[in-house]
Structure formats: structure tokens, C-alpha cells
Scaffold this active site. Sequence first.
Site, short mmCIF file in Angstrom:
data_model
loop_
_atom_site.label_atom_id
_atom_site.label_comp_id
_atom_site.label_asym_id
_atom_site.label_seq_id
_atom_site.Cartn_x
_atom_site.Cartn_y
_atom_site.Cartn_z
N GLY A 1 56.28 55.43 17.32
CA GLY A 1 57.27 55.06 18.33
C GLY A 1 57.77 56.26 19.11
CG HIS B 1 41.44 73.95 26.76
ND1 HIS B 1 40.64 72.91 26.34
CD2 HIS B 1 40.93 75.07 26.20
CE1 HIS B 1 39.70 73.37 25.53
NE2 HIS B 1 39.85 74.68 25.43
CB CYS C 1 60.39 57.57 14.17
SG CYS C 1 58.73 57.25 14.76
N GLY C 2 59.73 56.91 11.38
CA GLY C 2 59.02 56.50 10.17
C GLY C 2 57.55 56.85 10.18
CB THR C 3 54.63 55.49 11.78
OG1 THR C 3 55.11 55.07 13.06
CG2 THR C 3 54.76 54.38 10.75
N GLY C 4 56.04 58.05 13.29
CA GLY C 4 55.82 58.96 14.41
C GLY C 4 55.27 58.24 15.63
CG HIS D 1 41.47 72.73 22.77
ND1 HIS D 1 40.32 72.13 22.34
CD2 HIS D 1 41.29 74.06 22.61
CE1 HIS D 1 39.45 73.06 21.94
NE2 HIS D 1 40.03 74.23 22.08
CG ASP E 1 63.78 56.62 13.14
OD1 ASP E 1 63.48 57.44 12.24
OD2 ASP E 1 63.12 55.58 13.33
#
Length: 146
Positions: free
Chosen positions: A74, A137, A69-72, A102, A12
Site C-alpha cells: 500500500g 540509468h 506498512c504491513g506488507t509495504g 539503477h 501505519d
Amino acid sequence: MKTGKPIIIGCDHAAYELKEKIKVYLTDKGYRLEDAGTKSQASVNYVDFGKKVARAVSIGQYSKGILLCGTGLGMSMVANRFVNVRAALCSDVFGAKMSRLHNDANILVLGGRVLGDILAFEIIQTWLDTMFEGGRHLERIQTIDN
């Protein structure tokens, strides 16, 4: 030149600047990229770009994707709504390694307002270089998918 399918990348407006730096970094390393957008810092809805990348990985058009995105947060929420997608929000190298080793993560999610360039490059390189361990895993991933 790296072989295999290209990596699809999307972001974004908040992470546009970091995405552009990542594109240069990966291209210089020989990776092929498909840029799903956004194409500027103009405000956009992150969901549109998250869906585009996650859908392409979900259907097997791309084996790996990177979302920012800004924080990841979303983007990771959007991506993990898709079948066959295992998106991992990583903010350190160890998490990136373990997400592949894993969990066989097929989408790496990064926060453009959280990470600096150098750390982002280290996380990406570790994520791309780490192979899935399989074994117990794989059974766990199959349990999630069922």
C-alpha cells in the site's frame, strides 16, 4: 554524525514496532530522522502517512524517505503517485542495492509484517550506502519522468 538532510520515516499501525526499532538503529548510526508518524499501534489509514512522506520527498524537503506498512504494498502504491518519487518496495538486500544503483530510489518501502529486524536493518544500510550509478540509468529515469 551523518551529514545532509535528515531522512523522513513514516508508517501505519501494522509497522509501528519495526519503525521504532529502525529509528533506534539509524540514530545509533548517526543518521538524523524526522518521524512523520504514526505514533502508536492504534489503527490508522496508511494513506495519510504515505502521502506525508512522499509529498516531503517529492518537493525536495527531504532527499530520502522510508515508509512501512504491513506488507509495504500500500505504501509503495501511494508514494509512487507523487512526482519525483521513486519508491522501491524491497524485501531483500539485492533489491535494495539495485533500487539505488539503477533506479535512484528515493523512498525505501518495507513490510513490517514481512521482515524481521535484522534483515530490515541490512536492507536499509545497503540502500543508504549504495550510490546511483547514473549513465544509461539516468536516461531511463528521465524517460519515466517524461
